[in-house]
Design a protein around this motif. Structure first.
Motif, PDB file in Angstrom:
ATOM      1  N   ILE A 183       0.832  -1.210   0.000  1.00  0.00           N
ATOM      2  CA  ILE A 183       0.000   0.000   0.000  1.00  0.00           C
ATOM      3  C   ILE A 183       0.862   1.254   0.000  1.00  0.00           C
ATOM      4  O   ILE A 183       0.609   2.197  -0.753  1.00  0.00           O
ATOM      5  N   TYR A 184       1.911   1.269   0.814  1.00  0.00           N
ATOM      6  CA  TYR A 184       2.754   2.465   0.834  1.00  0.00           C
ATOM      7  C   TYR A 184       3.510   2.622  -0.475  1.00  0.00           C
ATOM      8  O   TYR A 184       3.663   3.736  -0.984  1.00  0.00           O
ATOM      9  N   GLY A 185       3.996   1.511  -1.041  1.00  0.00           N
ATOM     10  CA  GLY A 185       4.774   1.594  -2.260  1.00  0.00           C
ATOM     11  C   GLY A 185       4.027   2.248  -3.401  1.00  0.00           C
ATOM     12  O   GLY A 185       4.617   2.988  -4.195  1.00  0.00           O
ATOM     13  N   VAL A 186       2.736   2.006  -3.517  1.00  0.00           N
ATOM     14  CA  VAL A 186       1.945   2.550  -4.620  1.00  0.00           C
ATOM     15  C   VAL A 186       1.249   3.845  -4.229  1.00  0.00           C
ATOM     16  O   VAL A 186       1.280   4.840  -4.966  1.00  0.00           O
ATOM     17  N   MET A 187       0.625   3.862  -3.064  1.00  0.00           N
ATOM     18  CA  MET A 187      -0.272   4.957  -2.700  1.00  0.00           C
ATOM     19  C   MET A 187       0.363   5.993  -1.783  1.00  0.00           C
ATOM     20  O   MET A 187      -0.236   7.032  -1.515  1.00  0.00           O
ATOM     21  N   ARG A 188       1.559   5.682  -1.266  1.00  0.00           N
ATOM     22  CA  ARG A 188       2.242   6.569  -0.324  1.00  0.00           C
ATOM     23  C   ARG A 188       1.361   6.879   0.890  1.00  0.00           C
ATOM     24  O   ARG A 188       1.278   8.015   1.347  1.00  0.00           O
ATOM     25  N   ILE A 189       0.704   5.828   1.402  1.00  0.00           N
ATOM     26  CA  ILE A 189      -0.132   5.959   2.587  1.00  0.00           C
ATOM     27  C   ILE A 189       0.438   5.068   3.681  1.00  0.00           C
ATOM     28  O   ILE A 189       0.550   3.850   3.505  1.00  0.00           O
ATOM     29  N   LEU A 190       0.825   5.672   4.801  1.00  0.00           N
ATOM     30  CA  LEU A 190       1.233   4.886   5.965  1.00  0.00           C
ATOM     31  C   LEU A 190      -0.041   4.443   6.678  1.00  0.00           C
ATOM     32  O   LEU A 190      -0.604   5.175   7.491  1.00  0.00           O
ATOM     33  N   ASN A 191      -0.474   3.253   6.366  1.00  0.00           N
ATOM     34  CA  ASN A 191      -1.799   2.786   6.758  1.00  0.00           C
ATOM     35  C   ASN A 191      -1.807   2.267   8.198  1.00  0.00           C
ATOM     36  O   ASN A 191      -1.522   1.097   8.460  1.00  0.00           O
ATOM     37  N   MET A 192      -2.164   3.117   9.133  1.00  0.00           N
ATOM     38  CA  MET A 192      -2.220   2.720  10.541  1.00  0.00           C
ATOM     39  C   MET A 192      -3.316   1.699  10.803  1.00  0.00           C
ATOM     40  O   MET A 192      -3.278   0.978  11.794  1.00  0.00           O
ATOM     41  N   ALA A 193      -4.313   1.638   9.924  1.00  0.00           N
ATOM     42  CA  ALA A 193      -5.433   0.708  10.120  1.00  0.00           C
ATOM     43  C   ALA A 193      -5.094  -0.707   9.674  1.00  0.00           C
ATOM     44  O   ALA A 193      -5.949  -1.600   9.771  1.00  0.00           O
ATOM     45  N   HIS A 194      -3.879  -0.942   9.204  1.00  0.00           N
ATOM     46  CA  HIS A 194      -3.520  -2.266   8.706  1.00  0.00           C
ATOM     47  C   HIS A 194      -3.654  -3.329   9.790  1.00  0.00           C
ATOM     48  O   HIS A 194      -4.037  -4.472   9.509  1.00  0.00           O
ATOM     49  N   GLY A 195      -3.353  -2.962  11.030  1.00  0.00           N
ATOM     50  CA  GLY A 195      -3.512  -3.913  12.129  1.00  0.00           C
ATOM     51  C   GLY A 195      -4.951  -4.353  12.316  1.00  0.00           C
ATOM     52  O   GLY A 195      -5.219  -5.503  12.695  1.00  0.00           O
ATOM     53  N   SER A 196      -5.892  -3.455  12.031  1.00  0.00           N
ATOM     54  CA  SER A 196      -7.302  -3.816  12.149  1.00  0.00           C
ATOM     55  C   SER A 196      -7.717  -4.797  11.056  1.00  0.00           C
ATOM     56  O   SER A 196      -8.545  -5.676  11.275  1.00  0.00           O
ATOM     57  N   PHE A 197      -7.137  -4.664   9.860  1.00  0.00           N
ATOM     58  CA  PHE A 197      -7.422  -5.633   8.798  1.00  0.00           C
ATOM     59  C   PHE A 197      -6.900  -7.023   9.185  1.00  0.00           C
ATOM     60  O   PHE A 197      -7.546  -8.037   8.906  1.00  0.00           O
ATOM     61  N   TYR A 198      -5.743  -7.038   9.833  1.00  0.00           N
ATOM     62  CA  TYR A 198      -5.204  -8.293  10.368  1.00  0.00           C
ATOM     63  C   TYR A 198      -6.173  -8.902  11.382  1.00  0.00           C
ATOM     64  O   TYR A 198      -6.478 -10.100  11.336  1.00  0.00           O
ATOM     65  N   ALA A 199      -6.679  -8.069  12.288  1.00  0.00           N
ATOM     66  CA  ALA A 199      -7.596  -8.560  13.323  1.00  0.00           C
ATOM     67  C   ALA A 199      -8.921  -9.028  12.721  1.00  0.00           C
ATOM     68  O   ALA A 199      -9.484 -10.037  13.159  1.00  0.00           O
ATOM     69  N   ILE A 200      -9.420  -8.323  11.719  1.00  0.00           N
ATOM     70  CA  ILE A 200     -10.669  -8.732  11.061  1.00  0.00           C
ATOM     71  C   ILE A 200     -10.493 -10.100  10.405  1.00  0.00           C
ATOM     72  O   ILE A 200     -11.376 -10.965  10.480  1.00  0.00           O
ATOM     73  N   GLY A 201      -9.352 -10.312   9.760  1.00  0.00           N
ATOM     74  CA  GLY A 201      -9.074 -11.616   9.173  1.00  0.00           C
ATOM     75  C   GLY A 201      -9.011 -12.713  10.224  1.00  0.00           C
ATOM     76  O   GLY A 201      -9.534 -13.821  10.020  1.00  0.00           O
ATOM     77  N   ALA A 202      -8.383 -12.406  11.365  1.00  0.00           N
ATOM     78  CA  ALA A 202      -8.275 -13.398  12.442  1.00  0.00           C
ATOM     79  C   ALA A 202      -9.647 -13.731  13.017  1.00  0.00           C
ATOM     80  O   ALA A 202      -9.981 -14.910  13.232  1.00  0.00           O
ATOM     81  N   TYR A 203     -10.454 -12.719  13.271  1.00  0.00           N
ATOM     82  CA  TYR A 203     -11.788 -12.950  13.827  1.00  0.00           C
ATOM     83  C   TYR A 203     -12.677 -13.714  12.836  1.00  0.00           C
ATOM     84  O   TYR A 203     -13.408 -14.633  13.231  1.00  0.00           O
ATOM     85  N   SER A 204     -12.621 -13.323  11.572  1.00  0.00           N
ATOM     86  CA  SER A 204     -13.450 -14.000  10.566  1.00  0.00           C
ATOM     87  C   SER A 204     -13.088 -15.472  10.465  1.00  0.00           C
ATOM     88  O   SER A 204     -13.964 -16.349  10.437  1.00  0.00           O
TER      89      SER A 204
ATOM     90  N   THR B  73      -6.293  -7.496   1.875  1.00  0.00           N
ATOM     91  CA  THR B  73      -6.438  -8.952   1.805  1.00  0.00           C
ATOM     92  C   THR B  73      -5.206  -9.648   2.372  1.00  0.00           C
ATOM     93  O   THR B  73      -5.321 -10.661   3.080  1.00  0.00           O
ATOM     94  N   LEU B  74      -4.017  -9.115   2.079  1.00  0.00           N
ATOM     95  CA  LEU B  74      -2.798  -9.686   2.653  1.00  0.00           C
ATOM     96  C   LEU B  74      -2.798  -9.551   4.171  1.00  0.00           C
ATOM     97  O   LEU B  74      -2.389 -10.470   4.895  1.00  0.00           O
ATOM     98  N   GLY B  75      -3.255  -8.411   4.680  1.00  0.00           N
ATOM     99  CA  GLY B  75      -3.355  -8.247   6.122  1.00  0.00           C
ATOM    100  C   GLY B  75      -4.344  -9.213   6.742  1.00  0.00           C
ATOM    101  O   GLY B  75      -4.070  -9.828   7.788  1.00  0.00           O
ATOM    102  N   ALA B  76      -5.508  -9.357   6.107  1.00  0.00           N
ATOM    103  CA  ALA B  76      -6.516 -10.300   6.610  1.00  0.00           C
ATOM    104  C   ALA B  76      -6.012 -11.732   6.531  1.00  0.00           C
ATOM    105  O   ALA B  76      -6.283 -12.552   7.424  1.00  0.00           O
ATOM    106  N   LEU B  77      -5.259 -12.067   5.467  1.00  0.00           N
ATOM    107  CA  LEU B  77      -4.704 -13.414   5.331  1.00  0.00           C
ATOM    108  C   LEU B  77      -3.708 -13.705   6.444  1.00  0.00           C
ATOM    109  O   LEU B  77      -3.688 -14.812   7.001  1.00  0.00           O
ATOM    110  N   ALA B  78      -2.889 -12.725   6.784  1.00  0.00           N
ATOM    111  CA  ALA B  78      -1.949 -12.904   7.893  1.00  0.00           C
ATOM    112  C   ALA B  78      -2.692 -13.190   9.189  1.00  0.00           C
ATOM    113  O   ALA B  78      -2.309 -14.076   9.964  1.00  0.00           O
ATOM    114  N   GLY B  79      -3.769 -12.451   9.434  1.00  0.00           N
ATOM    115  CA  GLY B  79      -4.551 -12.699  10.642  1.00  0.00           C
ATOM    116  C   GLY B  79      -5.227 -14.051  10.639  1.00  0.00           C
ATOM    117  O   GLY B  79      -5.249 -14.752  11.656  1.00  0.00           O
TER     118      GLY B  79
END
Length: 299
Positions: free
Chosen positions: A28-49, A207-213
């Protein structure tokens, strides 16, 4: 020798997990130049799901155990796709072109919102999905016994890294994406649909974050706050490797994993500090990270 082998195995397993978590963040940062602080939440959503779906499957005695591994991946793909499209189309698309610091604040606010949203959906009680972890058994390596699930995680991480590299380097869509990375304005002038590429990139990252979770869920208890814990580690890895570099994320994860494993086995009192020690040492000599590129300012 046994102690050294334990450090190598534990470090490789921990590094594979770190790379899975950090890969989406650095894409995400490489393309969009966004330091995505919410990435941890995507990880958690993947883990919970994944934990809730796999737990339901086994609690109801639905069928063979191997189906649960498909459920882990399927839950991550569905969760990452849905959340990624909603967040990118509903929020981030309105903020493109803004200052990077503002984007950090926005994604941090999104992190807080998603953390409370997960408590509303899944509650605060822990979720367990240990069956896929225990079903694979253990392998003896000398005097050591290692979980086959953890060894499989190393293989998945390596395949994922190779897949991302092949996609970016060998496919037409990957080459277009690299063009957007290097010069967004020229890519837009050449007819590239930059907004579509942003959507694809962000959904891939979530999706990569959710997959990690999802892949981590069988090895842990899924509780509120796990996303906040991993985002700090993920940032450390991508900063060491260089923001936006897949190869850098892999090397950074390996350095952190092996350093932490060595600290756990030889100097446990330094476990909490070794990750930040490695990061400080790298940044002292390479402020842009090991594989980071120094970007020229456009006037």
């Amino acid at each position: 020798m046994t102690s050294l082998l334990a450090v190598l195995i534990d470090g490789s397993i921990y590094a594979s997990w770190l790379f899975l978590v950090a890969a989406g963040l650095t894409v995400i940062y490489g393309v969009m130049r966004i330091l995505n602080m919410a990435h941890g939440s995507f990880y958690a959503i993947g883990a919970y799901s994944a934990a809730s779906l796999v737990g339901w499957y086994f609690n109801n005695g639905m069928g063979p155990a191997w189906v649960s591994y498909l459920m882990l991946v399927g839950a991550a793909l569905v969760a990452g796709l849905i959340v990624g499209v909603i967040v990118e189309r509903g929020l981030l698309r309105l903020m493109y072109g803004r200052d990077e610091i503002l984007m950090v604040i926005i994604t941090y606010a999104l992190l807080l919102i998603l953390e409370d949203g997960m408590k509303i959906v899944w509650g605060v009680s822990p979720y367990f999905a240990y069956q896929p972890y225990s079903e694979l058994g253990r392998t003896s390596l000398g005097l050591l016994k290692v979980s086959n699930y953890d060894l499989a995680l190393v293989g998945v991480s390596a395949l994922l890294g190779l897949g991302l590299w092949a996609w970016l380097e060998r496919t037409n869509q990957g080459k277009v994406l690299r063009a957007v990375i290097h010069d967004r304005e020229i890519a837009l002038a050449m007819g590239v649909n930059v907004k579509l590429m942003f959507t694809i990139t962000f959904v891939l990252g979530t999706t990569l974050g959710a997959l990690a979770g999802a892949l981590t869920a069988p090895a842990i208890s899924v509780v509120p706050g796990i996303g906040i814990e991993v985002i700090v580690l993920a940032f450390a890895v991508v900063v060491i490797g260089g923001l936006g570099s897949i190869g850098g994320a892999a090397v950074g994860a390996l350095l952190v994993g092996l350093s932490r494993a060595a600290a756990v086995h030889y100097a446990p009192e330094f476990e909490l500090f070794v990750i930040y020690g490695v990061m400080s040492l790298v940044l002292a000599f390479r402020p842009e990270g090991l594989f980071g590129r120094t970007l020229a300012r456009k006037i």
